[in-house]
Scaffold this active site. Structure first.
Site, mmCIF file in Angstrom:
data_model
loop_
_atom_site.group_PDB
_atom_site.id
_atom_site.type_symbol
_atom_site.label_atom_id
_atom_site.label_comp_id
_atom_site.label_asym_id
_atom_site.label_seq_id
_atom_site.Cartn_x
_atom_site.Cartn_y
_atom_site.Cartn_z
ATOM 1 N N GLN A 105 0.803 -1.216 0.000
ATOM 2 C CA GLN A 105 0.000 0.000 0.000
ATOM 3 C C GLN A 105 0.843 1.278 0.000
ATOM 4 O OE1 GLN A 105 -2.671 -1.781 3.279
ATOM 5 N NE2 GLN A 105 -4.084 -0.514 2.113
ATOM 6 N N HIS A 154 -1.375 -5.477 -13.137
ATOM 7 C CA HIS A 154 -0.795 -5.420 -14.481
ATOM 8 C C HIS A 154 -1.549 -6.277 -15.491
ATOM 9 C CE1 HIS A 154 3.055 -4.226 -12.202
ATOM 10 N NE2 HIS A 154 2.378 -3.155 -12.572
ATOM 11 N N ASP A 208 2.378 0.492 -8.062
ATOM 12 C CA ASP A 208 3.738 0.497 -8.628
ATOM 13 C C ASP A 208 4.638 1.518 -7.924
ATOM 14 O OD1 ASP A 208 2.819 -1.382 -10.360
ATOM 15 O OD2 ASP A 208 3.004 -0.175 -12.179
ATOM 16 N N ARG A 224 3.680 -0.046 12.916
ATOM 17 C CA ARG A 224 3.341 -1.345 12.314
ATOM 18 C C ARG A 224 3.484 -1.229 10.802
ATOM 19 N NH1 ARG A 224 -2.293 -4.012 10.904
ATOM 20 N NH2 ARG A 224 -1.406 -5.917 10.056
ATOM 21 N N HIS A 256 1.010 -9.277 4.630
ATOM 22 C CA HIS A 256 -0.139 -8.371 4.475
ATOM 23 C C HIS A 256 -0.583 -8.468 3.012
ATOM 24 C CE1 HIS A 256 -2.220 -4.738 6.424
ATOM 25 N NE2 HIS A 256 -2.836 -4.914 5.267
ATOM 26 N N ASN A 301 -2.056 -10.756 8.233
ATOM 27 C CA ASN A 301 -3.030 -9.698 8.387
ATOM 28 C C ASN A 301 -4.368 -10.179 7.847
ATOM 29 O OD1 ASN A 301 -3.805 -6.785 8.856
ATOM 30 N ND2 ASN A 301 -4.381 -7.025 6.702
ATOM 31 N N GLU A 302 -5.311 -10.348 8.719
ATOM 32 C CA GLU A 302 -6.712 -10.579 8.376
ATOM 33 C C GLU A 302 -6.976 -11.834 7.542
ATOM 34 O OE1 GLU A 302 -8.374 -7.038 6.683
ATOM 35 O OE2 GLU A 302 -8.205 -5.948 8.548
ATOM 36 N N ASN A 339 -8.037 -5.732 14.208
ATOM 37 C CA ASN A 339 -8.394 -4.642 13.301
ATOM 38 C C ASN A 339 -9.896 -4.453 13.390
ATOM 39 O OD1 ASN A 339 -5.761 -4.720 12.459
ATOM 40 N ND2 ASN A 339 -6.186 -5.365 10.362
ATOM 41 N N TYR A 366 -13.147 -1.626 12.517
ATOM 42 C CA TYR A 366 -13.569 -0.356 11.920
ATOM 43 C C TYR A 366 -15.041 -0.019 12.157
ATOM 44 C CZ TYR A 366 -9.161 -0.214 9.339
ATOM 45 O OH TYR A 366 -7.829 -0.162 9.008
ATOM 46 N N GLU A 375 -5.294 -2.063 13.938
ATOM 47 C CA GLU A 375 -5.841 -1.098 12.968
ATOM 48 C C GLU A 375 -7.164 -0.571 13.477
ATOM 49 O OE1 GLU A 375 -6.304 -2.195 8.799
ATOM 50 O OE2 GLU A 375 -4.455 -3.368 8.894
HETATM 51 C C1 BGC Z 1 -6.507 -3.822 5.874
HETATM 52 C C2 BGC Z 1 -5.818 -2.609 5.307
HETATM 53 C C3 BGC Z 1 -6.857 -1.708 4.672
HETATM 54 C C4 BGC Z 1 -7.819 -1.254 5.751
HETATM 55 C C5 BGC Z 1 -8.900 -0.298 5.286
HETATM 56 C C6 BGC Z 1 -7.788 -3.516 6.580
HETATM 57 O O1 BGC Z 1 -8.716 -4.482 6.253
HETATM 58 O O2 BGC Z 1 -5.636 -4.522 6.696
HETATM 59 O O3 BGC Z 1 -4.847 -3.027 4.421
HETATM 60 O O4 BGC Z 1 -6.289 -0.622 4.029
HETATM 61 O O5 BGC Z 1 -8.481 -2.376 6.274
HETATM 62 O O6 BGC Z 1 -9.762 -0.884 4.391
#
Ligand code: BGC
Length: 499
Positions: free
Chosen positions: A47, A67, A80, A105, A150, A194-195, A335, A337, A404
């Site tokens: 990222q 690509h 890229d 991290r 990741h 990761n996830e 993580n 959100y 996260e």
């Molecule tokens: C991921 C990140 C992503 C973030 C926001 C997480 O699921 O680990 O790579 O950018 O959420 O969507």
């Protein structure tokens, strides 16, 4: 008169109680975070790094996807160059230093270190890049928190099946061992994957994230089995060969929303619990207790049988594997959100297969919840407190690091990002409540993200950063947003204040 007074008092008391309850739910917890609580920020290699084929780096599944199938990503964006952190890592560390974080991290790009995925050929220039970054961090008093995977499967290994090939457990073990050996004197906190959810459910089930493989209800579960075994392999390697000298820890990062029952009906309460176990019971339960949660096993076995399969589509662990898995988690990386409302699926389609149908639950988000840049980004701060409390009770109070949490908008160069500040503040307040009032063992908070970056199939349309990045300038100029100063203040005071 007296009578009236009494009833008025009752009304007043009720009013007061209501107000107090209301205030308590919404009140900002201003109690300082403990001295040893860690505040950090997070990023991931694909990222931000760019330099996708520089200095001997090999191709990974995201390089391959952007690509060969450019329309899979918004605006045909690619990673890229991304934020060009491959060249600008010193600037990134200067930003971290300004914020005053205790940890950073980031993830290692497997093919920067091992261009073909296998551990027989190490790319020394890739090793040097990470040595430089780690040294820069250490020189500035910042602890690295390193994710090994990741979402960047080497393309060569993908062509051999990736997570569907059980040799992946060896390949990942070799890669992890190399990383512990190369960087383990300076890195003590490791995260394997990761996830698992997006990796397996989206990469191998729904097929809407790289490698875009569609095998709902079958491939995604094989992926899950190999993934947890690969985690355990890395943990055992660390435990057998490195732990006594390096004295670190190995965890995994799980992504979890909070699943709130839509109503008080028993069926919805049960559906929400099933949903939680589908997420946690598939990946975390095996690492703590040695097996999938029984709710998950029973549901998938039942549906598989109805569908005429000879055995459950969820592959079982052998007894030996169960022993190998059990107790291989030093810390849970969380993580989080947002939150979903869950109701029982009234008429589940008996023939449908897949994680999101096998659970026989329906998820939605409320329109009353504030919306961020993407559909799923709804601001529901109380959800994190409920989730933390549930983890504590379900898994016997494990150590949790928030790896996260953050807010996205979709406006370029929105520097006065008050909504992000509000998100950080209210989520942190609920985390503080969970620690303080519910006794949850949260050891740190890692904000996503240090800077705007490549948001997978959404390209550069979503902005999660507390620093803006100008993707139109070859310099990838970074500019501080208001939230960076807010977070800096929180870190310095260890308290949540108004800006
Ligand atoms: C991921 C990140 C992503 C973030 C926001 C997480 O699921 O680990 O790579 O950018 O959420 O969507």
């Amino acid at each position: 008169m007296k009578k009236l007074n009494t009833s008025m008092n009752k009304v007043a008391a009720l009013f007061c109680f209501t107000v107090i309850t209301f205030i308590n739910v919404n009140a900002l917890n201003t109690k300082p975070f403990p001295k040893d609580f860690k505040f950090g920020v997070a990023t991931a290699a694909y990222q931000i790094e760019g330099g996708w084929n520089e200095d001997g780096k090999g191709e990974n599944i995201w390089d391959h996807l952007v690509h060969t199938n450019p329309t899979a990503v918004a605006n045909n964006d690619t990673g890229d160059t991304a934020c060009d952190s491959y060249h600008k890592y010193k600037e990134d560390v200067a930003m971290l230093k300004y914020l005053g974080v205790s940890h950073y991290r980031f993830s290692l790009s497997w093919t920067r270190l091992l261009p073909n995925g296998f551990a027989n050929k190490v790319n020394q220039r890739g090793v040097q890049y990470y040595k430089n970054l780690i040294k820069e961090l250490k020189d500035n008093g910042i602890q690295p928190l390193v994710t090994l995977y990741h979402w960047e499967m080497p393309q060569t290994l993908q062509e051999l099946g990736g997570f569907l090939n059980n040799n992946f457990i060896d390949w990942f073990g070799d890669y992890a061992e190399l990383c512990f050996k190369l960087f383990g004197d300076d890195v003590t906190n490791w995260l394997t994957f990761n996830e698992p959810g997006p990796i397996c459910q989206h990469g191998y089930g729904l097929g809407d994230l790289a490698p875009l493989y569609k095998s709902p209800g079958i491939g995604e579960y094989i992926c899950g089995k190999n993934l947890v075994l690969a985690h355990a392999r890395a943990w055992h390697i660390y435990d057998d060969l490195f732990r006594s000298k390096q004295k670190g820890s190995v965890g995994i990062v799980i992504d979890s929303r909070w699943f709130e029952p839509e109503t008080n009906k028993t069926e919805d309460i049960q559906a929400a619990e099933v949903m939680r176990h589908f997420v946690w019971g598939t990946y975390i339960n095996p690492l703590i207790n040695g097996d999938h949660s029984s709710i998950v096993k029973e549901k998938i076995a039942k549906r598989s049988k109805q569908q005429g399969f000879k055995r459950s589509r969820l592959p079982e662990f052998t007894e030996e594997e169960q022993k190998y898995l059990k107790g291989t988690l030093d810390i849970i990386g969380l993580n989080h959100y947002s939150t979903y409302l869950i109701s029982a699926q009234k008429h589940p389609d008996p023939d449908a297969m897949g994680f999101y149908v096998d659970c026989e639950a329906v998820a939605r988000q409320s329109d009353d919840w504030e919306k961020g840049g993407t559909d799923w980004m709804r601001v529901v701060p109380w959800g994190i407190r409920k989730l933390l409390k549930w983890i504590k009770h379900t898994f016997n109070n494990p150590k949790i690091m928030i790896t996260e949490n953050g807010f996205c908008d979709n406006k370029d160069k929105l520097l006065d990002d008050d909504r992000r500040i509000n998100y950080i503040k209210t989520y942190l307040s609920n985390i503080r409540d969970a620690m303080d009032k519910d006794g949850v063992n949260v050891v740190g908070y890692t904000l996503w993200s240090l800077m705007d970056n490549f948001e997978w199939t959404l390209g550069y349309t979503q902005k999660f950063g507390i620093y803006h990045v100008d993707f139109n300038s070859p310099n990838r100029t970074r500019t501080k947003k208001k939230s960076a100063d807010y977070y800096k203040k929180v870190i310095a005071t260890r308290c949540l204040t108004d800006m």
